[in-house]
Design a protein around this motif. Structure first.
Motif, PDB file in Angstrom:
ATOM      1  N   ASN A   1       0.831  -1.208   0.000  1.00  0.00           N
ATOM      2  CA  ASN A   1       0.000   0.000   0.000  1.00  0.00           C
ATOM      3  C   ASN A   1       0.863   1.256   0.000  1.00  0.00           C
ATOM      4  OD1 ASN A   1      -2.485  -1.282  -0.053  1.00  0.00           O
ATOM      5  ND2 ASN A   1      -2.728  -1.280   2.176  1.00  0.00           N
ATOM      6  N   SER A   2       1.958   1.209   0.753  1.00  0.00           N
ATOM      7  CA  SER A   2       2.854   2.369   0.783  1.00  0.00           C
ATOM      8  C   SER A   2       3.436   2.636  -0.593  1.00  0.00           C
ATOM      9  CB  SER A   2       3.976   2.136   1.802  1.00  0.00           C
ATOM     10  OG  SER A   2       4.874   3.217   1.832  1.00  0.00           O
ATOM     11  N   LEU A   3       3.878   1.587  -1.282  1.00  0.00           N
ATOM     12  CA  LEU A   3       4.416   1.776  -2.631  1.00  0.00           C
ATOM     13  C   LEU A   3       3.336   2.284  -3.583  1.00  0.00           C
ATOM     14  CD1 LEU A   3       6.731   1.517  -4.666  1.00  0.00           C
ATOM     15  CD2 LEU A   3       6.002  -0.845  -5.065  1.00  0.00           C
ATOM     16  N   ARG A   4       2.149   1.722  -3.510  1.00  0.00           N
ATOM     17  CA  ARG A   4       1.061   2.173  -4.380  1.00  0.00           C
ATOM     18  C   ARG A   4       0.698   3.637  -4.091  1.00  0.00           C
ATOM     19  NH1 ARG A   4      -3.995  -0.914  -3.658  1.00  0.00           N
ATOM     20  NH2 ARG A   4      -4.619   0.052  -5.628  1.00  0.00           N
ATOM     21  N   GLY A   5       0.663   3.993  -2.821  1.00  0.00           N
ATOM     22  CA  GLY A   5       0.377   5.383  -2.476  1.00  0.00           C
ATOM     23  C   GLY A   5       1.466   6.327  -2.939  1.00  0.00           C
ATOM     24  N   LEU A   6       2.721   5.884  -2.820  1.00  0.00           N
ATOM     25  CA  LEU A   6       3.848   6.682  -3.310  1.00  0.00           C
ATOM     26  C   LEU A   6       3.723   6.914  -4.813  1.00  0.00           C
ATOM     27  CD1 LEU A   6       7.566   6.066  -2.325  1.00  0.00           C
ATOM     28  CD2 LEU A   6       6.938   6.517  -4.691  1.00  0.00           C
TER      29      LEU A   6
END
Length: 289
Positions: free
Chosen positions: A5-10
């Protein structure tokens, strides 16, 4: 799941912010955003390209191995150099590709000071989510990955601050700014974070940017404190966090990438408009097991 999720949000923040990069803040409004969705894909930049390399590295090795990571950054650059890499990063990655030792390359930048740019911070949020259960490891691993490309202490401090912010978001987010400041080495980034703790949460982000900077200098010191303040201000709402961040102008792909990586580690992307998700260029990285 929080790491992915962090990578997708980034990536979403990077692609969203790139639509407005250095534009007048008066142009950053929802109606124009919807028109841009209709125009086609929102491409992501070097922020996401390097974050994907970093996450794949962790998935493969479990820890930052600097020599291997340097080679992987350089290989990704060689395969796709047109991702809006900064001028100094073109030089660093080209030199590593040519066989120069990564440490000698990065420490020779800017007359031996090393780069204090925001590149080590823009990619690091998923690492913070990865090691969220151990803040000592978050700090150490963020430092190691930063030094591969950015030898200046302020660049390292910026990366540590963002990684700790992402880890804190995963762990509930309570007292995020204070938690980040507690782990950030003394210097200009820490000074900016102290200023951020004194700003009212309801302050217009454009006024906050006037105090903290918003990336116009492309440095960690004038990028990271503002981005973390925006993330802390909207820790439960990714969409509002990105709008607030973009409204200030500046290096918007990077500030929004940082914010997206921190906030999405906590919220996921369930509240993001379907049109935004459809417009954002797909990731090329494999989701970690």
């Amino acid at each position: 799941m929080t790491v992915w999720n962090s990578l997708r949000g980034l990536a979403l923040g990077d692609a969203f912010g790139e639509q407005w990069f250095l534009r007048p803040t008066s142009e950053v409004d929802s109606s124009m955003a919807e028109r841009r969705v209709a125009e086609g894909v929102w491409p992501w930049t070097d922020d996401t390209a390097m974050a994907q390399v970093l996450l794949a590295h962790l998935d493969s090795r479990g820890t930052v191995e600097q020599g291997a990571l340097a080679a992987e950054f350089a290989s990704a650059y060689e395969a796709d150099p047109n991702r809006a890499y900064g001028g100094s990063m073109h030089g660093v990655l080209t030199a590593i590709l040519a066989g120069e030792p990564w440490r000698a390359v990065t420490t020779s930048q800017f007359d031996g000071q090393g780069s204090w740019g925001n590149g080590a911070a823009m990619r690091v949020a998923p690492l913070g989510a990865w090691f969220a259960a151990d803040l000592d490891a978050v700090v150490d691993q963020a430092r190691l990955q930063a030094l591969v490309t950015h030898a200046h202490p302020e660049a390292v401090a910026g990366a540590i601050a963002v990684a700790v912010a992402a880890a804190t978001a995963v762990n509930g987010g309570e007292g995020l700014l204070d938690a980040v400041l507690d782990r950030t080495p003394n210097g200009e980034v820490a000074t900016g974070l102290r200023r951020a703790t004194r700003l009212r949460p309801a302050l217009d982000p454009r006024h906050a940017a006037g105090t903290l900077g918003c990336g116009y200098r492309i440095s960690a010191a004038d990028t990271v404190p503002f981005a973390i303040w925006c993330a802390a201000r909207h820790l439960d709402d990714l969409v509002e966090a990105l709008w607030a961040t973009a409204s200030a102008g500046g290096d918007m792909d990077t500030t929004c990438a940082i914010v997206g990586g921190i906030v999405a580690a906590r919220t996921g992307l369930d509240g993001v408009p379907a049109a935004w998700l459809a417009a954002c260029e797909p990731l090329t990285a494999r989701r970690p097991a």
